[in-house]
Design a protein around this motif. Structure first.
Motif: not given
Length: 400
Positions: A12-14, A163-170, A227-230
């Motif tokens: 939920a937090g993520i 898309q989720n990995r990019r949002l996490d990265l940003d 994780e985003f690069d992978r």
């Protein structure tokens, strides 16, 4: 149960963090990691492939089955993993009606006999259509449907994950940026005259806390970047596989054209045979007349060797058959070529003589032609060696 609650709270937090990051990006309040131009081109190419594959699939289904209710029924059977029941084609249904009409109206009458002949031809056309639909469904529709329901779903899943990995990265970048700004503010030296000594202790404690927060944010950023690069590499490989999809679809398209060519060639042969049958039977029923088209059809393409096959044309009515009742037939043996007015002509298509008064033709051969007074303008007299006969003008290319 405790572990599941913790995982649920973490998820939920993520989700909340991603939602906040996505919303701020839409309002221009947060920075967004942009993909490289090559990756964007791969994404656009994949989307275009998916959209056009869907359109081609739907329109091909309409071509093979124009009835929308029947298409919906077949779709439901496929989703339920049940065999689609055999369906009578329109040609076969028409053949059945004609056969029943001939049986009731009298199969020995001229009309009944013609109905039987046409019904047999329509039945063969319906069978050819059934074979074409079956072949096109297997060789063309099935591969397109497999791409949309298989490969494209995998690509879409990996793109959502990217898309989720990019949002996490940003989100990690934004968190690190805020932590560094707070750390810099906390480490600012206060004014001795305006700040009491106890504030130095609080400032030092806050600075240490923000140092820990910066270290934690940097660690999370490194993990998110990895994780985003992978995930970007996995998605890139899938998108590059669209080229293989194009090759597969190209092969399927060739198979579709081959099956369609075979189908139309079969239909042409069946109708040509029917036209000959009707022409012979019509001459016996109505002497001196002919019922049918006088315009030759376009030559078919052979399914086996379309570029090397010599085109043939349907039989056209002869001059003698179109002559008015009571008019004497032209005797070619007594006809002499005019002193002037003869021309050379190249034969465009094979032509099978309907009777002894006509001259059989072979494609690409050269013959001498001329016209006689009062002769039908659609016909000429052709000579080849010592053979002479009437030839249709539509089969010739007159040379100067």
């Amino acid at each position: 149960m405790d572990f599941n609650m913790k995982k649920l709270a973490s998820d939920a937090g993520i989700f909340f963090t991603r939602a906040v990051q996505f919303t701020e990006e839409k309002f221009g309040q947060a920075e967004k990691t942009e993909l490289d131009a090559n990756f964007e081109n791969l994404l656009a190419r994949a989307d275009s492939t998916k959209n056009w594959t869907e359109r081609i699939l739907r329109q091909t289904e309409v071509l093979l089955q124009p009835n929308p209710s029947a298409r919906v029924e077949e779709f439901l059977y496929e989703k339920l993993d049940r065999k689609v029941p055999s369906r009578v084609t329109n040609g076969e249904l028409l053949a059945q009606y004609m056969a029943e009409a001939a049986s009731e109206l009298g199969p020995t009458t001229p009309y009944g006999q013609t109905l039987i002949q046409v019904s047999e031809a329509e039945k063969r056309l319906g069978a050819a259509e059934r074979d074409f639909i079956h072949a096109a469904s297997i060789s063309f529709l099935t591969p397109l449907r497999n791409f949309l329901e298989g490969d494209w779903k995998t690509i879409s899943k990996e793109r959502r994950l990217l898309q989720n990995r990019r949002l996490d990265l940003d989100a990690c970048k934004a968190r690190l940026k805020k932590a560094k700004a707070a750390e810099a503010k906390a480490t600012t030296v206060p004014d001795f005259q305006e700040t009491r000594p106890r504030n130095y202790i609080l400032s030092a404690s806050a600075s240490a806390l923000w140092n820990d927060e910066v270290d934690k944010a940097e660690q999370e950023l490194r993990v998110a970047q990895t994780e985003f690069d992978r995930q970007a590499e996995v998605t890139r490989l899938l998108l590059e596989g669209i080229s293989s999809t194009h090759v597969n679809h190209l092969r399927c398209l060739h198979e579709f054209v081959k099956s369609q060519t075979t189908y139309y060639a079969q239909c042409y042969r069946h109708m040509l045979d029917l036209q000959k049958q009707l022409g012979s039977s019509q001459g016996a029923i109505f002497p001196g007349t002919f019922v049918g088209t006088t315009e030759p059809a376009a030559p078919p393409l052979s399914s086996s060797s379309p570029t090397n096959t010599v085109a043939t044309m349907p039989v056209v009515p002869s001059v003698a058959s179109m002559a008015p009742p009571g008019e004497a037939a032209l005797c070619l043996e007594e006809v002499a070529p005019p002193a002037s007015g003869t021309r050379k002509a190249r034969v465009l298509y094979d032509y099978e003589a309907a009777d002894s008064s006509e001259l059989a033709l072979l494609a690409d051969e050269l013959i001498t032609v001329y016209s006689l007074p009062g002769m039908d303008p659609d016909w000429l007299i052709g000579e080849r060696g010592n053979k002479k006969g009437k030839v249709p003008v539509t089969y010739l290319e007159l040379l100067s």
